[in-house]
Design a protein around this motif. Sequence first.
Motif, short mmCIF file in Angstrom:
data_model
loop_
_atom_site.label_atom_id
_atom_site.label_comp_id
_atom_site.label_asym_id
_atom_site.label_seq_id
_atom_site.Cartn_x
_atom_site.Cartn_y
_atom_site.Cartn_z
N THR A 162 -21.00 -43.51 -32.18
CA THR A 162 -21.83 -42.86 -33.18
C THR A 162 -22.08 -41.29 -32.90
O THR A 162 -22.01 -40.80 -31.62
CB THR A 162 -23.34 -43.66 -33.11
OG1 THR A 162 -23.74 -43.48 -31.82
CG2 THR A 162 -23.22 -45.09 -33.56
N ASN A 191 -24.38 -37.78 -34.21
CA ASN A 191 -25.59 -37.20 -34.73
C ASN A 191 -25.91 -35.93 -34.44
O ASN A 191 -25.62 -35.46 -33.35
CB ASN A 191 -27.07 -38.09 -34.53
CG ASN A 191 -26.98 -39.62 -35.14
OD1 ASN A 191 -27.18 -39.47 -36.36
ND2 ASN A 191 -26.91 -40.47 -34.25
N ARG A 247 -25.19 -36.30 -38.99
CA ARG A 247 -23.80 -36.37 -39.60
C ARG A 247 -23.43 -34.91 -40.31
O ARG A 247 -22.57 -34.44 -40.57
CB ARG A 247 -24.18 -37.18 -40.69
CG ARG A 247 -24.14 -38.77 -39.89
CD ARG A 247 -22.71 -39.21 -39.42
NE ARG A 247 -21.63 -38.78 -40.35
CZ ARG A 247 -21.16 -39.63 -41.48
NH1 ARG A 247 -22.02 -40.85 -41.62
NH2 ARG A 247 -20.16 -39.62 -42.33
N TYR A 248 -24.56 -34.14 -40.82
CA TYR A 248 -24.32 -32.97 -41.46
C TYR A 248 -25.39 -31.76 -40.75
O TYR A 248 -26.66 -32.28 -40.53
CB TYR A 248 -24.59 -33.08 -43.10
CG TYR A 248 -23.93 -34.13 -43.63
CD1 TYR A 248 -24.30 -35.39 -43.64
CD2 TYR A 248 -22.71 -33.71 -44.34
CE1 TYR A 248 -23.55 -36.27 -44.24
CE2 TYR A 248 -21.89 -34.56 -44.99
CZ TYR A 248 -22.20 -35.89 -44.92
OH TYR A 248 -21.62 -36.85 -45.62
N PRO A 272 -18.05 -41.32 -36.97
CA PRO A 272 -17.94 -41.05 -38.40
C PRO A 272 -17.68 -39.24 -38.72
O PRO A 272 -17.48 -39.03 -39.97
CB PRO A 272 -19.26 -41.34 -38.88
CG PRO A 272 -20.20 -41.33 -37.89
CD PRO A 272 -19.22 -41.71 -36.71
N THR A 283 -19.10 -34.90 -37.88
CA THR A 283 -20.43 -34.34 -38.05
C THR A 283 -19.71 -32.88 -38.74
O THR A 283 -18.92 -32.49 -38.40
CB THR A 283 -20.95 -33.85 -36.72
OG1 THR A 283 -21.57 -34.96 -36.06
CG2 THR A 283 -22.02 -32.88 -37.01
#
Lengths: 114, 111
Positions: free
Chosen positions: A5, A7, A9-10, A107, A109
């Motif tokens: 994971t 954090n 993502r954006y 995923p 960033t």
Amino acid sequence: EAQVTQNPRYLITVTGKKLTVTCSQNMNHEYMSWYRQDPGLGLRQIYYSMNVEVTDKGDVPEGYKVSRKEKRNFPLILESPSPNQTSLYFCASSYVGRGRDEQYFGPGTRLTVT
Amino acid sequence: GQSLEQPSEVTAVEGAIVQINCTYQTSGFYGLSWYQQHDGGAPTFLSYNALDGLEETGRFSSFLSRSDSYGYLLLQELQMKDSASYFCAVRDRTGGFKTIFGAGTRLFVKA
């Protein structure tokens, strides 16, 4: 579920404002790594870690810092971001030397520095 | 230095077979891996070769020749969903355990 994971993502930020992107894995992997992906350049390794308290530079470490205080976490720190650090960042983890070199990726960033 | 070369684009038709080549230069070669990445997604692992020869995983196979510093990914019975970017990557044990990726091959599968 086995996963990596990341954090946030954006993230949109301004030049010079320190930021941290977190990365965590739940597979007890020794190896963790940060990559940046830019069009036409593939993935370039920023830093990697072979285990707790062991980190090493990849091919593009300038402007980045990392730490590995716990096996599961590998945060990426930009002390003074600049526009040329605008990119898509991936964290990845894997075992080391177990005959199957499979890296699991987070995923991503997407970072924009204005 | 370390580098990997792979074609930038390949186009093939549905049901066909396509081969994506990768040549590498690295002094501390540990193994060659292949990853798939769809637009907007993260890379996912496909295959790994540490020794010479062919590794088969379903429709995907990967080959390595360490003496030629060369490998390839073979995709059979192409499907539209195989349209993606494919990256080869090597681990380099020179002074550490870096991972070096190629720039990627964009595969277009046509009906």
